[in-house]
Write a protein that holds these residues in place. Structure first.
Motif, mmCIF file in Angstrom:
data_model
loop_
_atom_site.group_PDB
_atom_site.id
_atom_site.type_symbol
_atom_site.label_atom_id
_atom_site.label_comp_id
_atom_site.label_asym_id
_atom_site.label_seq_id
_atom_site.Cartn_x
_atom_site.Cartn_y
_atom_site.Cartn_z
ATOM 1 N N SER A 16 0.854 -1.189 0.000
ATOM 2 C CA SER A 16 0.000 0.000 0.000
ATOM 3 C C SER A 16 0.885 1.232 0.000
ATOM 4 C CB SER A 16 -0.888 0.006 1.249
ATOM 5 O OG SER A 16 -0.116 0.010 2.424
ATOM 6 N N PHE A 17 0.507 2.230 -0.795
ATOM 7 C CA PHE A 17 1.307 3.436 -0.923
ATOM 8 C C PHE A 17 0.486 4.654 -0.546
ATOM 9 C CE2 PHE A 17 3.407 0.386 -3.621
ATOM 10 C CZ PHE A 17 4.725 0.564 -3.273
ATOM 11 N N ARG A 18 1.163 5.572 0.114
ATOM 12 C CA ARG A 18 0.539 6.826 0.517
ATOM 13 C C ARG A 18 1.125 7.948 -0.328
ATOM 14 N NH1 ARG A 18 2.615 3.837 3.897
ATOM 15 N NH2 ARG A 18 4.488 5.093 4.128
ATOM 16 N N ARG A 19 0.540 9.090 -0.212
ATOM 17 C CA ARG A 19 1.134 10.261 -0.846
ATOM 18 C C ARG A 19 2.432 10.587 -0.131
ATOM 19 N NH1 ARG A 19 -1.745 13.349 -4.206
ATOM 20 N NH2 ARG A 19 -0.533 15.188 -3.658
ATOM 21 N N SER A 20 3.449 10.983 -0.893
ATOM 22 C CA SER A 20 4.726 11.336 -0.293
ATOM 23 C C SER A 20 4.580 12.607 0.535
ATOM 24 C CB SER A 20 5.774 11.552 -1.385
ATOM 25 O OG SER A 20 6.016 10.349 -2.077
ATOM 26 N N PRO A 21 5.445 12.799 1.536
ATOM 27 C CA PRO A 21 5.382 14.028 2.331
ATOM 28 C C PRO A 21 5.520 15.265 1.436
ATOM 29 C CG PRO A 21 6.897 12.444 3.309
ATOM 30 C CD PRO A 21 6.518 11.899 1.968
ATOM 31 N N LYS A 22 4.842 16.335 1.818
ATOM 32 C CA LYS A 22 4.900 17.569 1.046
ATOM 33 C C LYS A 22 6.147 18.359 1.446
ATOM 34 C CE LYS A 22 1.378 17.630 -1.747
ATOM 35 N NZ LYS A 22 1.581 17.746 -3.200
ATOM 36 N N VAL A 23 7.265 17.911 0.933
ATOM 37 C CA VAL A 23 8.542 18.562 1.205
ATOM 38 C C VAL A 23 9.223 18.815 -0.128
ATOM 39 C CG1 VAL A 23 10.812 18.331 2.277
ATOM 40 C CG2 VAL A 23 8.797 17.404 3.435
ATOM 41 N N GLN A 24 9.646 20.042 -0.355
ATOM 42 C CA GLN A 24 10.426 20.350 -1.552
ATOM 43 C C GLN A 24 11.319 21.539 -1.249
ATOM 44 O OE1 GLN A 24 8.651 20.271 -5.551
ATOM 45 N NE2 GLN A 24 9.559 22.281 -5.922
ATOM 46 N N LEU A 25 12.599 21.413 -1.592
ATOM 47 C CA LEU A 25 13.544 22.509 -1.488
ATOM 48 C C LEU A 25 14.063 22.796 -2.886
ATOM 49 C CD1 LEU A 25 13.561 21.172 1.460
ATOM 50 C CD2 LEU A 25 15.716 22.406 1.736
ATOM 51 N N THR A 26 14.087 24.064 -3.243
ATOM 52 C CA THR A 26 14.413 24.450 -4.611
ATOM 53 C C THR A 26 15.620 25.370 -4.642
ATOM 54 O OG1 THR A 26 12.083 24.269 -5.224
ATOM 55 C CG2 THR A 26 13.514 25.529 -6.703
ATOM 56 N N GLY A 27 16.568 25.039 -5.491
ATOM 57 C CA GLY A 27 17.742 25.863 -5.731
ATOM 58 C C GLY A 27 17.673 26.502 -7.101
ATOM 59 N N PRO A 28 18.767 27.095 -7.566
ATOM 60 C CA PRO A 28 18.763 27.782 -8.862
ATOM 61 C C PRO A 28 18.448 26.870 -10.042
ATOM 62 C CG PRO A 28 20.666 28.426 -7.554
ATOM 63 C CD PRO A 28 20.031 27.287 -6.835
ATOM 64 N N ARG A 29 18.931 25.628 -10.004
ATOM 65 C CA ARG A 29 18.757 24.750 -11.165
ATOM 66 C C ARG A 29 18.005 23.467 -10.870
ATOM 67 N NH1 ARG A 29 23.969 23.240 -14.076
ATOM 68 N NH2 ARG A 29 24.749 22.919 -11.970
ATOM 69 N N VAL A 30 18.010 23.028 -9.612
ATOM 70 C CA VAL A 30 17.359 21.762 -9.283
ATOM 71 C C VAL A 30 16.518 21.913 -8.023
ATOM 72 C CG1 VAL A 30 19.269 20.454 -10.289
ATOM 73 C CG2 VAL A 30 19.213 20.837 -7.818
ATOM 74 N N HIS A 31 15.651 20.929 -7.812
ATOM 75 C CA HIS A 31 14.914 20.849 -6.556
ATOM 76 C C HIS A 31 14.975 19.412 -6.055
ATOM 77 C CE1 HIS A 31 11.912 20.077 -9.764
ATOM 78 N NE2 HIS A 31 11.323 19.256 -8.892
ATOM 79 N N ILE A 32 14.788 19.260 -4.753
ATOM 80 C CA ILE A 32 14.754 17.926 -4.163
ATOM 81 C C ILE A 32 13.398 17.726 -3.492
ATOM 82 C CG2 ILE A 32 17.255 17.848 -3.837
ATOM 83 C CD1 ILE A 32 16.748 18.336 -0.819
ATOM 84 N N ARG A 33 12.932 16.481 -3.549
ATOM 85 C CA ARG A 33 11.666 16.119 -2.904
ATOM 86 C C ARG A 33 11.670 14.606 -2.696
ATOM 87 N NH1 ARG A 33 9.270 13.242 -6.581
ATOM 88 N NH2 ARG A 33 9.011 13.888 -8.754
ATOM 89 N N PRO A 34 10.783 14.094 -1.828
ATOM 90 C CA PRO A 34 10.700 12.651 -1.649
ATOM 91 C C PRO A 34 10.280 11.950 -2.944
ATOM 92 C CG PRO A 34 9.600 13.799 0.153
ATOM 93 C CD PRO A 34 9.904 14.829 -0.890
ATOM 94 N N PRO A 35 10.743 10.721 -3.151
ATOM 95 C CA PRO A 35 10.343 9.949 -4.339
ATOM 96 C C PRO A 35 8.834 9.692 -4.366
ATOM 97 C CG PRO A 35 12.270 8.971 -3.282
ATOM 98 C CD PRO A 35 11.747 10.016 -2.341
#
Length: 200
Positions: free
Chosen positions: A5-24
């Motif tokens: 069973s899968f849930r929605r990933s946590p609402k986390v995102q950090l954004t830099g000048p060229r890329v952003h990171i977030r949970p898969p």
């Protein structure tokens, strides 16, 4: 189907000048499979031995299940690195082995697809992850380790502000062999490159 069973990933995102990171997320599957398969020869010398089904739909879904469970437990925090232009998956970085109490520390590991290597993308993604570690998790220290002959990884860590701290003998089993690793660490108070970060 795996019966997971899968849930929605946590609402986390950090954004830099060229890329952003977030949970898969589940929707990353096709890009992840394509990038890992295309980068297999590039990545295998630096990683634990790949399972036979590592680059399959089932392998990705099991990995995603572990990712989501680790977020829930606070045991580790896996991120994918995506380009701001085109939202292309470029690699991944994970804060793991979280220690609280008197340590307030974590380990960090990372990988980048061959087509995105040596473009500064990994250094930006790692810096965003350090922002999350120090500013949101309130950690005091982040540790990393890499093979002594991995010149690119050592340069990345030093560029991001890590300091070399020693040699750990037969520290990790990489590509089927127990291998020595050079250890690095960075403290919250250490100087490092500053990036404009947006939190969503």
């Amino acid at each position: 189907m795996l019966g997971l069973s899968f849930r929605r990933s946590p609402k986390v995102q950090l954004t830099g000048p060229r890329v952003h990171i977030r949970p898969p997320e589940t929707g990353d599957r096709a890009q992840w499979l394509a990038l890992r398969e295309a980068s297999k020869a590039f990545l295998q010398p630096w990683e634990p031995t790949w399972a036979p089904d590592a680059v399959t739909r089932q392998g990705f879904m099991r990995r995603l299940h572990r990712f989501q469970a680790s977020w829930d437990s606070g045991e580790s925090y896996p991120f994918f690195i995506l380009t701001n232009h085109g939202n292309k998956l470029a690699g991944g970085v994970t804060l793991s082995n979280i220690r609280r109490g008197v340590s307030q520390a974590a380990s960090v590991g990372y990988w980048v697809g061959e087509s995105f290597a040596r473009q500064g993308i990994m250094s930006e993604g790692l810096n965003l992850t350090l922002d999350y570690a120090f500013k949101m998790l309130n950690l005091h220290r982040v540790e990393a380790a890499c093979l002594p002959h991995n010149v690119a990884s050592r340069g990345l860590l030093e560029k991001c502000g890590f300091r070399e701290e020693g040699l750990a003998r037969q520290y990790l089993c990489i590509n089927g062999r127990w291998q020595d690793h050079v250890t690095y660490g960075i403290l919250r108070t250490d100087p490092r490159p500053l990036l404009p970060v947006e939190e969503l």
